[in-house]
Design a protein around this motif. Structure first.
Motif, mmCIF file in Angstrom:
data_model
loop_
_atom_site.group_PDB
_atom_site.id
_atom_site.type_symbol
_atom_site.label_atom_id
_atom_site.label_comp_id
_atom_site.label_asym_id
_atom_site.label_seq_id
_atom_site.Cartn_x
_atom_site.Cartn_y
_atom_site.Cartn_z
ATOM 1 N N PRO A 81 0.811 -1.224 0.000
ATOM 2 C CA PRO A 81 0.000 0.000 0.000
ATOM 3 C C PRO A 81 0.843 1.272 0.000
ATOM 4 C CG PRO A 81 -0.824 -1.567 1.626
ATOM 5 C CD PRO A 81 0.500 -2.084 1.159
ATOM 6 N N VAL A 82 1.972 1.240 0.666
ATOM 7 C CA VAL A 82 2.859 2.408 0.693
ATOM 8 C C VAL A 82 3.431 2.652 -0.700
ATOM 9 C CG1 VAL A 82 4.887 3.439 1.774
ATOM 10 C CG2 VAL A 82 3.419 1.898 3.093
ATOM 11 N N LEU A 83 3.822 1.565 -1.374
ATOM 12 C CA LEU A 83 4.349 1.687 -2.731
ATOM 13 C C LEU A 83 3.303 2.278 -3.667
ATOM 14 C CD1 LEU A 83 6.593 1.079 -4.801
ATOM 15 C CD2 LEU A 83 5.604 -1.209 -5.058
ATOM 16 N N MET A 84 2.072 1.827 -3.542
ATOM 17 C CA MET A 84 1.011 2.341 -4.417
ATOM 18 C C MET A 84 0.700 3.807 -4.118
ATOM 19 S SD MET A 84 -1.530 -0.919 -4.614
ATOM 20 C CE MET A 84 -1.137 -2.314 -5.692
ATOM 21 N N ALA A 85 0.724 4.163 -2.841
ATOM 22 C CA ALA A 85 0.484 5.563 -2.478
ATOM 23 C C ALA A 85 1.603 6.466 -2.991
ATOM 24 C CB ALA A 85 0.344 5.698 -0.968
ATOM 25 N N ALA A 86 2.793 5.908 -3.152
ATOM 26 C CA ALA A 86 3.932 6.686 -3.650
ATOM 27 C C ALA A 86 3.883 6.881 -5.160
ATOM 28 C CB ALA A 86 5.240 5.981 -3.275
ATOM 29 N N ALA A 87 3.039 6.096 -5.846
ATOM 30 C CA ALA A 87 3.037 6.075 -7.304
ATOM 31 C C ALA A 87 2.087 7.105 -7.891
ATOM 32 C CB ALA A 87 2.645 4.686 -7.792
ATOM 33 N N ASN A 88 2.414 7.539 -9.092
ATOM 34 C CA ASN A 88 1.492 8.369 -9.867
ATOM 35 C C ASN A 88 0.422 7.518 -10.538
ATOM 36 O OD1 ASN A 88 4.326 9.841 -9.955
ATOM 37 N ND2 ASN A 88 2.736 11.410 -10.195
ATOM 38 N N ALA A 89 0.741 6.240 -10.780
ATOM 39 C CA ALA A 89 -0.247 5.341 -11.384
ATOM 40 C C ALA A 89 0.263 3.913 -11.322
ATOM 41 C CB ALA A 89 -0.542 5.722 -12.838
ATOM 42 N N LEU A 90 -0.678 2.979 -11.391
ATOM 43 C CA LEU A 90 -0.371 1.569 -11.602
ATOM 44 C C LEU A 90 -0.422 1.297 -13.099
ATOM 45 C CD1 LEU A 90 -0.177 -1.386 -10.182
ATOM 46 C CD2 LEU A 90 -2.552 -1.557 -10.937
ATOM 47 N N VAL A 91 0.600 0.650 -13.626
ATOM 48 C CA VAL A 91 0.670 0.300 -15.041
ATOM 49 C C VAL A 91 0.724 -1.214 -15.128
ATOM 50 C CG1 VAL A 91 2.053 0.458 -17.144
ATOM 51 C CG2 VAL A 91 1.862 2.431 -15.628
ATOM 52 N N LEU A 92 -0.297 -1.821 -15.738
ATOM 53 C CA LEU A 92 -0.352 -3.283 -15.778
ATOM 54 C C LEU A 92 -0.898 -3.736 -17.136
ATOM 55 C CD1 LEU A 92 0.353 -5.598 -13.866
ATOM 56 C CD2 LEU A 92 -2.045 -5.721 -13.228
ATOM 57 N N PRO A 93 0.002 -4.050 -18.080
ATOM 58 C CA PRO A 93 -0.427 -4.443 -19.431
ATOM 59 C C PRO A 93 -0.777 -5.927 -19.540
ATOM 60 C CG PRO A 93 1.757 -3.368 -19.418
ATOM 61 C CD PRO A 93 1.451 -3.811 -18.021
ATOM 62 N N SER A 94 -1.582 -6.439 -18.629
ATOM 63 C CA SER A 94 -1.893 -7.864 -18.603
ATOM 64 C C SER A 94 -2.593 -8.302 -19.887
ATOM 65 C CB SER A 94 -2.802 -8.201 -17.418
ATOM 66 O OG SER A 94 -2.184 -7.894 -16.196
ATOM 67 N N GLU A 95 -2.352 -9.544 -20.249
ATOM 68 C CA GLU A 95 -3.055 -10.149 -21.379
ATOM 69 C C GLU A 95 -4.471 -10.516 -20.981
ATOM 70 O OE1 GLU A 95 -2.751 -14.486 -23.499
ATOM 71 O OE2 GLU A 95 -0.883 -13.350 -23.322
ATOM 72 N N ARG A 96 -4.653 -10.936 -19.721
ATOM 73 C CA ARG A 96 -5.982 -11.316 -19.250
ATOM 74 C C ARG A 96 -6.073 -11.098 -17.744
ATOM 75 N NH1 ARG A 96 -3.539 -16.442 -20.786
ATOM 76 N NH2 ARG A 96 -2.974 -17.668 -18.939
ATOM 77 N N GLU A 97 -7.244 -10.717 -17.301
ATOM 78 C CA GLU A 97 -7.595 -10.594 -15.892
ATOM 79 C C GLU A 97 -9.106 -10.774 -15.790
ATOM 80 O OE1 GLU A 97 -5.517 -10.210 -13.408
ATOM 81 O OE2 GLU A 97 -3.705 -9.256 -14.236
ATOM 82 N N GLY A 98 -9.598 -11.137 -14.620
ATOM 83 C CA GLY A 98 -11.025 -11.069 -14.368
ATOM 84 C C GLY A 98 -11.346 -9.662 -13.907
ATOM 85 N N LEU A 99 -11.103 -9.412 -12.644
ATOM 86 C CA LEU A 99 -11.083 -8.066 -12.090
ATOM 87 C C LEU A 99 -9.980 -8.107 -11.040
ATOM 88 C CD1 LEU A 99 -14.056 -5.762 -11.237
ATOM 89 C CD2 LEU A 99 -12.024 -5.853 -9.787
ATOM 90 N N ALA A 100 -8.815 -7.615 -11.420
ATOM 91 C CA ALA A 100 -7.617 -7.805 -10.605
ATOM 92 C C ALA A 100 -7.720 -7.078 -9.274
ATOM 93 C CB ALA A 100 -6.387 -7.318 -11.365
ATOM 94 N N ASN A 101 -7.397 -7.785 -8.186
ATOM 95 C CA ASN A 101 -7.370 -7.146 -6.869
ATOM 96 C C ASN A 101 -6.466 -5.917 -6.871
ATOM 97 O OD1 ASN A 101 -9.017 -9.150 -5.932
ATOM 98 N ND2 ASN A 101 -7.466 -10.205 -4.728
#
Length: 370
Positions: A267-287
């Motif tokens: 959570p600290v890492l995510m709060a430090a970020a400007n955005a999450l970048v995730l170019p997944s090929e497939r997901e349902g609804l990623a946590n």
């Protein structure tokens, strides 16, 4: 399940079988690690039973449901005799769903099965697994899915649409919440997790380093976003190739391989970020999509699974084409937006474990005829 147990209205028995291979799989993973889990464990108010089953690696995947059912059934029959169950539930579609269907049939009980993404998207490509999933779905009373989009995929496989109900993921809001970006970066530096130049844009890609997560696309896109940094949180077999790609792109000073990040540090890492970048090929609804939003970091993701059910406005991020140009444009757009973390975090308001547990109990009541 822990939230369900703590809610107090359900007498919940959780069985999580442990697969034990017939021989050590490799020298890096001692054989004892497969047998170290105790037969019974506790998670808060929840008791979890761990029977063993024979796990045949690589070639035995399609036969795992039958072996899991053989391991579970004597225990389930015994517990059902002591205090009858009303319902059998599986929280993953393969191999859990077909195994749970065998148990439910033997006990004469209704069944619910939840799909999460790869358990449907990948295993539908294996004919024997698909046939078992379809048979389990035919028997089940209700089928749960983490997104409406995944529910449509299930229906396309011949699963009855009138059985399919959406059950969105939960989230620990005590852990995942906005933290001022400067403070978050100071914490990461103090814990020797990540050191950044002041004011440097930061993107995070959280997930296993495997091809379907698409980190290579994020690296190529980063080359088109001047001064930005990318933190890769995860481990996996593609790490060496990704490191080589980073060096070839001349990005070694802007790409950070963090390894496995603890649940407390994420959570600290995510709060430090400007955005999450995730170019997944497939997901349902990623946590991780929802976790990132809850921490105030918008998303740059492709149009897969339930992406459009999460990114409902530009303040939640950008849905982009799954290519280098699409991700580079999305990343630059996020930096131009520079939205307050609280505005981003509002998109996660509907996701929490308490409401998740209440919704699951409602679905179980419906399936059991209450």
């Amino acid at each position: 399940m822990r939230a369900v147990a703590e809610e107090g209205s359900v007498d919940l028995t959780m069985i999580a079988p442990i697969g034990v291979p017939p021989w050590p799989l490799n020298r890096k993973q001692p054989y004892a690690t497969h047998t170290a889990c105790p037969p019974q464990a506790t998670l808060g108010a929840l008791s979890v039973l761990h029977p063993r089953f024979l796990l045949i690696p690589r070639f035995g995947a399609e036969s795992n449901p039958a072996r899991i059912a053989r391991a579970i059934l004597p225990l389930a029959r015994h517990l059902h005799g002591l205090k009858p169950f009303d319902l059998v539930d599986a929280q993953f579609f393969f191999p859990d769903g077909p195994a749970a269907a065998i148990v439910a049939r033997e006990l004469g009980l209704p069944l619910t099965i939840k799909s999460r993404g790869s358990d449907i998207i990948y295993w539908q490509t294996r004919p024997k697994a698909l046939r078992q999933m379809q048979e389990a779905a035919d028997y089940a009373t209700l089928l749960l899915t983490v997104s409406q989009a995944l529910g449509r995929d299930m229906a396309a496989l011949g699963m009855a649409p009138d059985k399919i109900v959406t059950h969105y993921t939960g989230l620990d809001r005590a852990k995942f919440h906005p933290l001022p970006r400067t403070e978050a970066r100071q914490r990461l530096a103090a814990q020797a997790i990540l050191h950044l130049p002041p004011q440097a844009p930061l993107f995070v890609a959280a997930g296993s380093l495997i091809a379907i997560k698409g980190q290579s696309i994020a690296l190529d896109a980063l080359a088109q976003v001047p001064d930005a940094h990318l933190a890769l949180a995860g481990v996996g077999p593609d790490e060496a190739a990704l490191r080589a790609q980073t060096a070839a792109l001349g990005l070694s000073d802007r790409v950070h391989f963090l390894g496995q990040v603890s649940h407390d540090a994420l959570p600290v890492l995510m709060a430090a970020a400007n955005a999450l970048v995730l170019p997944s090929e497939r997901e349902g609804l990623a946590n991780v999509w929802v976790e990132s939003l809850a921490c105030g970091a918008p998303l740059v993701i492709p149009d897969i699974g339930g992406a459009r059910e999460v990114v409902t406005a530009t303040s939640a991020g950008r849905i982009v084409t799954r290519d280098v140009q699409g991700f580079a444009q999305g990343m630059r757009a996020i930096l131009e937006d520079n939205l307050p973390q609280a505005e981003v975090a509002r998109h996660a308001d509907g996701f929490n474990w308490e409401s998740n547990a209440r919704r699951l109990i409602e679905i179980w009541h419906r399936a059991a005829g209450y």
